[in-house]
Structure formats: C-alpha cells, structure tokens
Design a protein around this motif. Structure first.
Motif, PDB file in Angstrom:
ATOM      1  N   VAL A  11      -5.979  -5.084   7.442  1.00 53.16           N
ATOM      2  CA  VAL A  11      -5.980  -3.752   8.397  1.00 53.16           C
ATOM      3  C   VAL A  11      -6.003  -2.830   7.501  1.00 53.16           C
ATOM      4  O   VAL A  11      -5.909  -2.726   6.372  1.00 53.16           O
ATOM      5  CB  VAL A  11      -4.558  -4.127   9.205  1.00 53.16           C
ATOM      6  CG1 VAL A  11      -4.729  -5.183   9.962  1.00 53.16           C
ATOM      7  CG2 VAL A  11      -3.544  -3.797   8.346  1.00 53.16           C
ATOM      8  N   GLN A  12      -6.047  -1.338   8.244  1.00 53.31           N
ATOM      9  CA  GLN A  12      -5.994   0.045   7.336  1.00 53.31           C
ATOM     10  C   GLN A  12      -4.723   0.656   7.955  1.00 53.31           C
ATOM     11  O   GLN A  12      -4.275   0.866   9.170  1.00 53.31           O
ATOM     12  CB  GLN A  12      -6.994   0.724   7.818  1.00 53.31           C
ATOM     13  CG  GLN A  12      -8.587   0.349   7.724  1.00 53.31           C
ATOM     14  CD  GLN A  12      -8.798  -0.040   6.115  1.00 53.31           C
ATOM     15  OE1 GLN A  12      -8.758   1.072   5.362  1.00 53.31           O
ATOM     16  NE2 GLN A  12      -9.199  -0.906   5.522  1.00 53.31           N
ATOM     17  N   LEU A  13      -3.904   0.856   6.874  1.00 52.87           N
ATOM     18  CA  LEU A  13      -2.640   1.420   7.150  1.00 52.87           C
ATOM     19  C   LEU A  13      -2.895   3.154   6.957  1.00 52.87           C
ATOM     20  O   LEU A  13      -3.373   3.538   5.952  1.00 52.87           O
ATOM     21  CB  LEU A  13      -1.473   0.734   6.117  1.00 52.87           C
ATOM     22  CG  LEU A  13      -0.350   1.776   6.239  1.00 52.87           C
ATOM     23  CD1 LEU A  13       0.537   1.695   7.468  1.00 52.87           C
ATOM     24  CD2 LEU A  13       0.465   1.259   5.130  1.00 52.87           C
ATOM     25  N   GLN A  14      -2.328   3.866   7.820  1.00 56.24           N
ATOM     26  CA  GLN A  14      -2.288   5.293   7.763  1.00 56.24           C
ATOM     27  C   GLN A  14      -0.949   5.698   7.886  1.00 56.24           C
ATOM     28  O   GLN A  14      -0.340   5.417   9.002  1.00 56.24           O
ATOM     29  CB  GLN A  14      -3.392   5.934   8.665  1.00 56.24           C
ATOM     30  CG  GLN A  14      -3.450   7.227   8.443  1.00 56.24           C
ATOM     31  CD  GLN A  14      -4.556   7.908   9.644  1.00 56.24           C
ATOM     32  OE1 GLN A  14      -4.699   7.323  10.669  1.00 56.24           O
ATOM     33  NE2 GLN A  14      -5.048   9.000   8.978  1.00 56.24           N
ATOM     34  N   THR A  15      -0.269   6.486   6.811  1.00 56.29           N
ATOM     35  CA  THR A  15       1.172   7.121   7.112  1.00 56.29           C
ATOM     36  C   THR A  15       0.783   8.598   7.097  1.00 56.29           C
ATOM     37  O   THR A  15      -0.259   9.262   6.812  1.00 56.29           O
ATOM     38  CB  THR A  15       1.938   6.611   6.091  1.00 56.29           C
ATOM     39  OG1 THR A  15       1.317   6.931   4.619  1.00 56.29           O
ATOM     40  CG2 THR A  15       2.149   5.144   6.133  1.00 56.29           C
ATOM     41  N   ASP A  16       2.022   9.263   7.464  1.00 56.89           N
ATOM     42  CA  ASP A  16       1.787  10.702   7.446  1.00 56.89           C
ATOM     43  C   ASP A  16       1.091  11.269   6.463  1.00 56.89           C
ATOM     44  O   ASP A  16       1.629  11.103   5.145  1.00 56.89           O
ATOM     45  CB  ASP A  16       3.234  11.356   7.716  1.00 56.89           C
ATOM     46  CG  ASP A  16       3.687  11.004   9.170  1.00 56.89           C
ATOM     47  OD1 ASP A  16       2.917  10.680  10.220  1.00 56.89           O
ATOM     48  OD2 ASP A  16       5.015  10.839   9.211  1.00 56.89           O
ATOM     49  N   GLY A  17       0.271  12.057   6.436  1.00 58.67           N
ATOM     50  CA  GLY A  17      -0.431  12.957   5.286  1.00 58.67           C
ATOM     51  C   GLY A  17      -1.183  12.023   4.376  1.00 58.67           C
ATOM     52  O   GLY A  17      -1.382  12.491   3.194  1.00 58.67           O
ATOM     53  N   THR A  18      -1.445  10.742   4.857  1.00 60.46           N
ATOM     54  CA  THR A  18      -2.330  10.108   4.017  1.00 60.46           C
ATOM     55  C   THR A  18      -3.660   9.707   4.835  1.00 60.46           C
ATOM     56  O   THR A  18      -3.570   9.563   5.876  1.00 60.46           O
ATOM     57  CB  THR A  18      -1.722   8.762   3.471  1.00 60.46           C
ATOM     58  OG1 THR A  18      -1.610   7.853   4.478  1.00 60.46           O
ATOM     59  CG2 THR A  18      -0.514   8.876   2.750  1.00 60.46           C
ATOM     60  N   GLY A  19      -4.563   9.048   3.859  1.00 60.62           N
ATOM     61  CA  GLY A  19      -5.946   8.380   4.514  1.00 60.62           C
ATOM     62  C   GLY A  19      -5.415   6.941   4.722  1.00 60.62           C
ATOM     63  O   GLY A  19      -4.471   6.404   4.517  1.00 60.62           O
ATOM     64  N   ARG A  20      -6.369   6.351   5.318  1.00 60.28           N
ATOM     65  CA  ARG A  20      -6.319   4.821   5.480  1.00 60.28           C
ATOM     66  C   ARG A  20      -6.462   4.229   3.978  1.00 60.28           C
ATOM     67  O   ARG A  20      -7.335   4.419   2.843  1.00 60.28           O
ATOM     68  CB  ARG A  20      -7.542   4.374   6.302  1.00 60.28           C
ATOM     69  CG  ARG A  20      -7.457   4.918   7.658  1.00 60.28           C
ATOM     70  CD  ARG A  20      -8.590   4.376   8.557  1.00 60.28           C
ATOM     71  NE  ARG A  20      -8.402   4.532   9.832  1.00 60.28           N
ATOM     72  CZ  ARG A  20      -9.345   4.007  11.031  1.00 60.28           C
ATOM     73  NH1 ARG A  20     -10.007   2.839  10.531  1.00 60.28           N
ATOM     74  NH2 ARG A  20      -9.050   4.347  12.063  1.00 60.28           N
ATOM     75  N   CYS A  21      -5.568   3.045   4.176  1.00 62.80           N
ATOM     76  CA  CYS A  21      -5.788   2.247   2.965  1.00 62.80           C
ATOM     77  C   CYS A  21      -5.412   0.970   3.303  1.00 62.80           C
ATOM     78  O   CYS A  21      -4.563   0.389   4.275  1.00 62.80           O
ATOM     79  CB  CYS A  21      -4.351   2.699   1.838  1.00 62.80           C
ATOM     80  SG  CYS A  21      -3.033   1.598   1.792  1.00 62.80           S
ATOM     81  N   PRO A  22      -6.145  -0.108   2.665  1.00 61.09           N
ATOM     82  CA  PRO A  22      -6.097  -1.702   3.062  1.00 61.09           C
ATOM     83  C   PRO A  22      -4.949  -2.251   2.956  1.00 61.09           C
ATOM     84  O   PRO A  22      -4.390  -2.058   1.484  1.00 61.09           O
ATOM     85  CB  PRO A  22      -7.413  -2.129   2.647  1.00 61.09           C
ATOM     86  CG  PRO A  22      -7.551  -1.461   1.211  1.00 61.09           C
ATOM     87  CD  PRO A  22      -7.250   0.151   1.563  1.00 61.09           C
ATOM     88  N   VAL A  23      -4.290  -3.067   3.677  1.00 61.57           N
ATOM     89  CA  VAL A  23      -3.105  -3.857   3.418  1.00 61.57           C
ATOM     90  C   VAL A  23      -3.457  -5.202   4.353  1.00 61.57           C
ATOM     91  O   VAL A  23      -4.312  -5.164   5.123  1.00 61.57           O
ATOM     92  CB  VAL A  23      -1.882  -3.237   4.077  1.00 61.57           C
ATOM     93  CG1 VAL A  23      -1.423  -2.033   3.273  1.00 61.57           C
ATOM     94  CG2 VAL A  23      -1.764  -2.843   5.186  1.00 61.57           C
ATOM     95  N   LEU A  24      -2.734  -6.050   3.893  1.00 63.79           N
ATOM     96  CA  LEU A  24      -2.666  -7.600   4.673  1.00 63.79           C
ATOM     97  C   LEU A  24      -1.653  -7.571   5.969  1.00 63.79           C
ATOM     98  O   LEU A  24      -0.578  -6.909   5.742  1.00 63.79           O
ATOM     99  CB  LEU A  24      -2.428  -8.673   3.804  1.00 63.79           C
ATOM    100  CG  LEU A  24      -3.538  -8.913   2.579  1.00 63.79           C
ATOM    101  CD1 LEU A  24      -3.146 -10.031   1.887  1.00 63.79           C
ATOM    102  CD2 LEU A  24      -4.899  -9.266   3.172  1.00 63.79           C
ATOM    103  N   ALA A  25      -2.151  -8.102   6.854  1.00 62.63           N
ATOM    104  CA  ALA A  25      -1.204  -8.482   8.197  1.00 62.63           C
ATOM    105  C   ALA A  25      -1.301  -9.791   8.217  1.00 62.63           C
ATOM    106  O   ALA A  25      -2.363 -10.334   8.558  1.00 62.63           O
ATOM    107  CB  ALA A  25      -1.975  -7.604   9.329  1.00 62.63           C
ATOM    108  N   HIS A  26      -0.322 -10.324   8.218  1.00 64.21           N
ATOM    109  CA  HIS A  26      -0.026 -11.918   8.562  1.00 64.21           C
ATOM    110  C   HIS A  26       0.592 -11.974   9.901  1.00 64.21           C
ATOM    111  O   HIS A  26       1.873 -11.494  10.246  1.00 64.21           O
ATOM    112  CB  HIS A  26       0.891 -12.366   7.530  1.00 64.21           C
ATOM    113  CG  HIS A  26       0.530 -12.249   6.008  1.00 64.21           C
ATOM    114  ND1 HIS A  26      -0.286 -12.816   5.424  1.00 64.21           N
ATOM    115  CD2 HIS A  26       0.954 -11.447   5.229  1.00 64.21           C
ATOM    116  CE1 HIS A  26      -0.561 -12.651   4.417  1.00 64.21           C
ATOM    117  NE2 HIS A  26       0.199 -11.534   3.980  1.00 64.21           N
ATOM    118  N   LEU A  27      -0.349 -12.462  10.955  1.00 66.75           N
ATOM    119  CA  LEU A  27       0.060 -12.435  12.175  1.00 66.75           C
ATOM    120  C   LEU A  27       0.422 -13.987  12.335  1.00 66.75           C
ATOM    121  O   LEU A  27      -0.058 -14.776  12.245  1.00 66.75           O
ATOM    122  CB  LEU A  27      -0.962 -11.969  13.147  1.00 66.75           C
ATOM    123  CG  LEU A  27      -1.575 -10.772  13.135  1.00 66.75           C
ATOM    124  CD1 LEU A  27      -2.944 -10.659  13.836  1.00 66.75           C
ATOM    125  CD2 LEU A  27      -0.526  -9.700  13.391  1.00 66.75           C
TER     126      LEU A  27
END
Length: 141
Positions: A11-27
């Motif tokens: 998935v792509q994580l976006q926090t305040d003040g940042t662009g998107r960065c890839p992380v893993l999501a374990h569902l």
C-alpha cells in the motif's frame, strides 16, 4: 474449512507533510472474531501500526465513503487506477490537532481479500458466542 484468511499487499502511506511511500499491509480475518479485519502496517521489518477494522465497513468503503470516527474509508480513483483510501486519526497533539495517516490500497486486492473472508463467514452469518465470552470474563475476575 479454513477459518483464517491472510493477505499481504503493498500500500501507499501518506502522512502529514509527506508524499506517498510504500509499506506492507498484512490483512487478516479470523472466524473467531467475525466482524473484524486486522490490518498491520509494516516497513523494514517494523510494525508501524495495527488497526482492527469493521469488515462490513471495509467492504462498503469500496463503493462509497464510510466512517465518521477515527477511521474513514472511501473509494479513490486516479485515472484507471482504483484505490481504497483509508484515513486513520491518532492521538491528539499538544496544539489540539490529531496525528493523521492516509493509506491508499489497490481496491481489487482488498475486494479479493474480502471475498475470501466472506467464504469463511458469509455476511449476515456472523455469530458472537456471548455465553462463552461472559464465562471467560467472569472466570478471570
């Protein structure tokens, strides 16, 4: 029949003040907790966050915006790319605002995960074993 479903997606994580960065999501989905989906977000072998999501809300979020509390889910389209936008509100900051993170997941991957979870426990067939839960609570007090 297997009572547990697990899928790992990027998935792509976006926090305040940042662009998107890839992380893993374990569902994961477990028939023992039939209303919930657990989402564990990880990067470089570290767990960033763990959330328990309402399974029905997650499914509804694929087609329309849902949620008014700490979790808000909505479909998000960028051209032909269909995403699911998950917004998580965290603890309060000193200035009164809240920590916030937005995760963008590929909607077809989430839909496929939910189809597998629905094969384990069909929507509307969820059961909560109240008597067993109360007995466990009472025995530990």
């Amino acid at each position: 029949m297997n009572s547990f479903v697990h899928k790992t997606v990027v998935v792509q994580l976006q926090t305040d003040g940042t662009g998107r960065c890839p992380v893993l999501a374990h569902l994961s989905y477990d028939a023992e907790d039939p209303f919930a989906v657990t989402a564990v977000f990880a990067h470089d072998g570290r767990v960033l966050a763990r959330w328990r999501l309402d399974r029905q809300m997650l499914g509804e979020g694929l087609t329309r915006p849902v949620g008014v509390g700490d979790v808000r889910i909505a479909p998000h389209a960028t051209g032909m790319w269909r995403e699911l936008r998950l917004e998580f509100l965290g603890d309060f900051r000193v200035d009164g605002s809240r920590h916030r993170a937005v995760v963008f997941a590929w909607a077809p991957a989430v839909a496929a995960f939910l189809r597998e979870a629905h094969q384990v426990v069909a929507p509307g067939q969820e059961e909560v074993r109240v008597d067993e839960m109360l007995a466990e609570i009472l025995s530990s007090s």
